[in-house]
Design a protein around this motif. Sequence first.
Motif, PDB file in Angstrom:
ATOM      1  N   LYS A  68       0.843  -1.206   0.000  1.00 42.06           N
ATOM      2  CA  LYS A  68       0.000   0.000   0.000  1.00 42.06           C
ATOM      3  C   LYS A  68       0.876   1.253   0.000  1.00 42.06           C
ATOM      4  CE  LYS A  68      -3.905  -2.218   2.319  1.00 42.06           C
ATOM      5  NZ  LYS A  68      -4.799  -2.187   3.492  1.00 42.06           N
ATOM      6  N   GLY A  69       1.942   1.204  -0.776  1.00 44.36           N
ATOM      7  CA  GLY A  69       2.915   2.297  -0.802  1.00 44.36           C
ATOM      8  C   GLY A  69       2.339   3.641  -1.202  1.00 44.36           C
ATOM      9  N   ALA A  70       1.277   3.631  -2.019  1.00 41.95           N
ATOM     10  CA  ALA A  70       0.665   4.892  -2.450  1.00 41.95           C
ATOM     11  C   ALA A  70       0.068   5.658  -1.269  1.00 41.95           C
ATOM     12  CB  ALA A  70      -0.412   4.622  -3.501  1.00 41.95           C
ATOM     13  N   GLN A  82       5.841   1.178  -9.973  1.00 45.96           N
ATOM     14  CA  GLN A  82       6.518   0.225 -10.845  1.00 45.96           C
ATOM     15  C   GLN A  82       6.103   0.378 -12.311  1.00 45.96           C
ATOM     16  OE1 GLN A  82       6.230  -3.694  -9.226  1.00 45.96           O
ATOM     17  NE2 GLN A  82       7.663  -4.561 -10.655  1.00 45.96           N
ATOM     18  N   THR A  83       4.802   0.370 -12.561  1.00 46.58           N
ATOM     19  CA  THR A  83       4.269   0.620 -13.905  1.00 46.58           C
ATOM     20  C   THR A  83       3.014   1.463 -13.742  1.00 46.58           C
ATOM     21  OG1 THR A  83       2.775  -1.281 -13.975  1.00 46.58           O
ATOM     22  CG2 THR A  83       5.048  -1.676 -14.704  1.00 46.58           C
ATOM     23  N   GLU A  84       2.532   2.041 -14.821  1.00 53.43           N
ATOM     24  CA  GLU A  84       1.348   2.905 -14.714  1.00 53.43           C
ATOM     25  C   GLU A  84       0.105   2.121 -14.312  1.00 53.43           C
ATOM     26  OE1 GLU A  84      -0.147   3.227 -19.295  1.00 53.43           O
ATOM     27  OE2 GLU A  84       1.593   4.433 -18.752  1.00 53.43           O
ATOM     28  N   ASN A  85       0.129   0.789 -14.505  1.00 59.42           N
ATOM     29  CA  ASN A  85      -1.027  -0.032 -14.142  1.00 59.42           C
ATOM     30  C   ASN A  85      -1.063  -0.427 -12.672  1.00 59.42           C
ATOM     31  OD1 ASN A  85      -1.864   0.013 -16.832  1.00 59.42           O
ATOM     32  ND2 ASN A  85      -0.616  -1.770 -17.327  1.00 59.42           N
ATOM     33  N   VAL A  86       0.037  -0.219 -11.966  1.00 56.99           N
ATOM     34  CA  VAL A  86       0.081  -0.557 -10.545  1.00 56.99           C
ATOM     35  C   VAL A  86      -0.658   0.534  -9.772  1.00 56.99           C
ATOM     36  CG1 VAL A  86       1.590  -0.882  -8.544  1.00 56.99           C
ATOM     37  CG2 VAL A  86       2.234  -1.846 -10.757  1.00 56.99           C
ATOM     38  N   GLN A  87      -1.661   0.122  -8.997  1.00 60.22           N
ATOM     39  CA  GLN A  87      -2.469   1.099  -8.268  1.00 60.22           C
ATOM     40  C   GLN A  87      -1.808   1.535  -6.954  1.00 60.22           C
ATOM     41  OE1 GLN A  87      -5.433   2.364  -9.641  1.00 60.22           O
ATOM     42  NE2 GLN A  87      -4.635   1.229 -11.382  1.00 60.22           N
ATOM     43  N   ALA A  88      -1.708   0.618  -5.996  1.00 54.72           N
ATOM     44  CA  ALA A  88      -1.283   1.001  -4.640  1.00 54.72           C
ATOM     45  C   ALA A  88       0.186   0.722  -4.349  1.00 54.72           C
ATOM     46  CB  ALA A  88      -2.148   0.276  -3.608  1.00 54.72           C
ATOM     47  N   GLY A  89       0.768  -0.278  -4.986  1.00 51.13           N
ATOM     48  CA  GLY A  89       2.132  -0.686  -4.676  1.00 51.13           C
ATOM     49  C   GLY A  89       3.168   0.352  -5.078  1.00 51.13           C
TER      50      GLY A  89
END
Length: 122
Positions: A68-70, A82-89
Amino acid sequence: MNRTNPKVDVFLSKAKKWQEELGKLRMIILDCQLTEELKWGQPCYTFEKSNIVLIHGFKEYCALLFIKGALLNDANGILIQQTENVQAGRQIRFTNVREIVKMEPILKAYIYEAIEVEKAGL
C-alpha cells in the motif's frame, strides 16, 4: 525472537543475484517485527496476516515493494510506481548493499508507517 521462515532461507540461498542485498533487506524488515512468508515466489512480510512489504530481485535492481505504498507519506521522495497499471504498490530500488545500509533508518520508518496504514484499515 527469530521470525525467519525456512522457505525464505531456501529462496535466498538460490538467489543468483542480489543475495547480499536481499539478506540485508530481510534483516531490516525482520527487525520491525513482521512475519516472514513466501508468497508469489517472493519473500513477503505480514502484520496480523496482512501483506505489508515484499522483497524483489530484478535484473537491474532489487527492491522493497510496499503493498500500500501509495498511502505512505514518502517524505524522502523515494517511492517509485513500478508501472502505470500498478495502483497502490510502490517500490524503493537498490543496486548495492551500501545504499541499503545507508538508508536503514529511513527504510524502518517507512515499514513502521506501512504497519500503521494497515492498523488504520486504509
